[in-house]
Design a protein around this motif. Sequence first.
Motif, PDB file in Angstrom:
ATOM      1  N   ILE A  73     -29.526  29.449  19.892  1.00 27.22           N
ATOM      2  CA  ILE A  73     -28.423  30.230  19.337  1.00 27.22           C
ATOM      3  C   ILE A  73     -27.294  29.270  18.958  1.00 27.22           C
ATOM      4  O   ILE A  73     -27.019  28.313  19.691  1.00 27.22           O
ATOM      5  N   THR A  74     -26.687  29.496  17.814  1.00 28.33           N
ATOM      6  CA  THR A  74     -25.561  28.671  17.372  1.00 28.33           C
ATOM      7  C   THR A  74     -24.284  29.191  18.019  1.00 28.33           C
ATOM      8  O   THR A  74     -24.060  30.396  18.070  1.00 28.33           O
ATOM      9  N   ALA A  75     -23.471  28.276  18.514  1.00 32.01           N
ATOM     10  CA  ALA A  75     -22.213  28.657  19.174  1.00 32.01           C
ATOM     11  C   ALA A  75     -21.151  27.613  18.886  1.00 32.01           C
ATOM     12  O   ALA A  75     -21.436  26.418  18.872  1.00 32.01           O
ATOM     13  N   LYS A 109     -29.138  32.680  12.432  1.00 33.95           N
ATOM     14  CA  LYS A 109     -29.903  33.810  11.898  1.00 33.95           C
ATOM     15  C   LYS A 109     -31.120  34.156  12.737  1.00 33.95           C
ATOM     16  O   LYS A 109     -31.480  35.321  12.867  1.00 33.95           O
ATOM     17  N   ASP A 110     -31.808  33.128  13.262  1.00 36.08           N
ATOM     18  CA  ASP A 110     -33.085  33.344  13.924  1.00 36.08           C
ATOM     19  C   ASP A 110     -33.179  32.450  15.157  1.00 36.08           C
ATOM     20  O   ASP A 110     -33.146  31.228  15.038  1.00 36.08           O
ATOM     21  N   GLY A 111     -33.318  33.048  16.302  1.00 40.14           N
ATOM     22  CA  GLY A 111     -33.391  32.305  17.547  1.00 40.14           C
ATOM     23  C   GLY A 111     -34.657  31.507  17.734  1.00 40.14           C
ATOM     24  O   GLY A 111     -34.760  30.697  18.651  1.00 40.14           O
ATOM     25  N   PHE A 112     -35.636  31.726  16.878  1.00 38.31           N
ATOM     26  CA  PHE A 112     -36.909  31.014  17.005  1.00 38.31           C
ATOM     27  C   PHE A 112     -37.117  30.043  15.844  1.00 38.31           C
ATOM     28  O   PHE A 112     -38.226  29.828  15.380  1.00 38.31           O
ATOM     29  N   SER A 113     -36.043  29.421  15.367  1.00 34.13           N
ATOM     30  CA  SER A 113     -36.056  28.534  14.199  1.00 34.13           C
ATOM     31  C   SER A 113     -36.445  27.097  14.518  1.00 34.13           C
ATOM     32  O   SER A 113     -35.972  26.168  13.880  1.00 34.13           O
ATOM     33  N   PHE A 114     -37.322  26.901  15.456  1.00 37.47           N
ATOM     34  CA  PHE A 114     -37.662  25.539  15.871  1.00 37.47           C
ATOM     35  C   PHE A 114     -38.517  24.786  14.854  1.00 37.47           C
ATOM     36  O   PHE A 114     -38.683  23.578  14.969  1.00 37.47           O
ATOM     37  N   VAL A 152     -27.388  26.105  21.381  1.00 42.81           N
ATOM     38  CA  VAL A 152     -27.774  26.215  22.784  1.00 42.81           C
ATOM     39  C   VAL A 152     -29.223  26.673  22.814  1.00 42.81           C
ATOM     40  O   VAL A 152     -29.605  27.590  22.069  1.00 42.81           O
ATOM     41  N   THR A 153     -30.046  26.044  23.657  1.00 44.00           N
ATOM     42  CA  THR A 153     -31.464  26.378  23.724  1.00 44.00           C
ATOM     43  C   THR A 153     -31.899  26.678  25.149  1.00 44.00           C
ATOM     44  O   THR A 153     -31.338  26.143  26.108  1.00 44.00           O
ATOM     45  N   PRO A 165     -21.520  33.195  25.141  1.00 44.51           N
ATOM     46  CA  PRO A 165     -22.402  34.067  24.360  1.00 44.51           C
ATOM     47  C   PRO A 165     -21.833  35.485  24.258  1.00 44.51           C
ATOM     48  O   PRO A 165     -21.196  35.982  25.191  1.00 44.51           O
ATOM     49  N   ALA A 166     -22.070  36.123  23.123  1.00 46.11           N
ATOM     50  CA  ALA A 166     -21.607  37.503  22.894  1.00 46.11           C
ATOM     51  C   ALA A 166     -22.573  38.498  23.514  1.00 46.11           C
ATOM     52  O   ALA A 166     -23.792  38.364  23.369  1.00 46.11           O
ATOM     53  N   HIS A 167     -22.030  39.500  24.185  1.00 44.93           N
ATOM     54  CA  HIS A 167     -22.864  40.563  24.748  1.00 44.93           C
ATOM     55  C   HIS A 167     -23.660  41.282  23.665  1.00 44.93           C
ATOM     56  O   HIS A 167     -24.755  41.769  23.924  1.00 44.93           O
ATOM     57  N   SER A 168     -23.135  41.352  22.445  1.00 44.71           N
ATOM     58  CA  SER A 168     -23.793  42.082  21.365  1.00 44.71           C
ATOM     59  C   SER A 168     -25.004  41.345  20.801  1.00 44.71           C
ATOM     60  O   SER A 168     -25.804  41.930  20.070  1.00 44.71           O
ATOM     61  N   SER A 169     -25.186  40.081  21.130  1.00 46.07           N
ATOM     62  CA  SER A 169     -26.322  39.324  20.632  1.00 46.07           C
ATOM     63  C   SER A 169     -27.608  39.799  21.292  1.00 46.07           C
ATOM     64  O   SER A 169     -27.660  39.955  22.522  1.00 46.07           O
ATOM     65  N   HIS A 170     -28.656  39.972  20.499  1.00 46.51           N
ATOM     66  CA  HIS A 170     -29.945  40.339  21.084  1.00 46.51           C
ATOM     67  C   HIS A 170     -30.528  39.187  21.901  1.00 46.51           C
ATOM     68  O   HIS A 170     -31.483  39.378  22.638  1.00 46.51           O
ATOM     69  N   ARG A 171     -29.922  38.006  21.828  1.00 49.02           N
ATOM     70  CA  ARG A 171     -30.353  36.850  22.621  1.00 49.02           C
ATOM     71  C   ARG A 171     -29.568  36.704  23.930  1.00 49.02           C
ATOM     72  O   ARG A 171     -29.871  35.844  24.750  1.00 49.02           O
TER      73      ARG A 171
END
Length: 170
Positions: free
Chosen positions: A45-47, A98-103, A34-35, A64-70
């Motif tokens: 984020i992978t879901a 692992k990384d939300g900015f893996s573009f 999801v982007t 999405p999980a509440h615990s995610s920093h994203r």
Amino acid sequence: MTHVTALDGFVPTPDRQREFRNVLGCFGTGVTVVTCMTDRGPMGITANSFSAVSLEPPLVLWCPAHSSHRFKAFASARHYAIQVLAQGQKDLGLAFAKDGFSFDHCAWEQNEWGVPVLTETLARFECEAHALHEAGDHAIAVGRVLRAHANEGPPLLFNQGTYGTFTPFD
């Protein structure tokens, strides 16, 4: 396979979360990324919590999980895209887990709503946020599909902690 009767099992209490996750893992799912666009740039984020909701209007959901920093970025996004990964895209899914900015690991472009969309996936749902429902330690994000796209090929699947593909019966 061991036969389990309706009376077997356990109560999924907080101290048995690992066991509960293992039971949930018996349900095979597709893998999505999801982007959305953020103040820091494109985020993903992978879901595997994705599902169709309605044909009219066209609605889909992901959780999405509440615990995610994203979480905050996705919960507040007016638009986002859900990309269904194809066989051979396991590394892409792992990168965004692992990384939300893996573009830098994929080809992407920005759509007319400013959302980063991955251009080489099995399918894509470009969405406008429709509703966000609280659901325990996750939220249920419902998106209205503004545009959908599909390519040919087998999906990437996730089941019991492993990745695989689908082989249809003849």
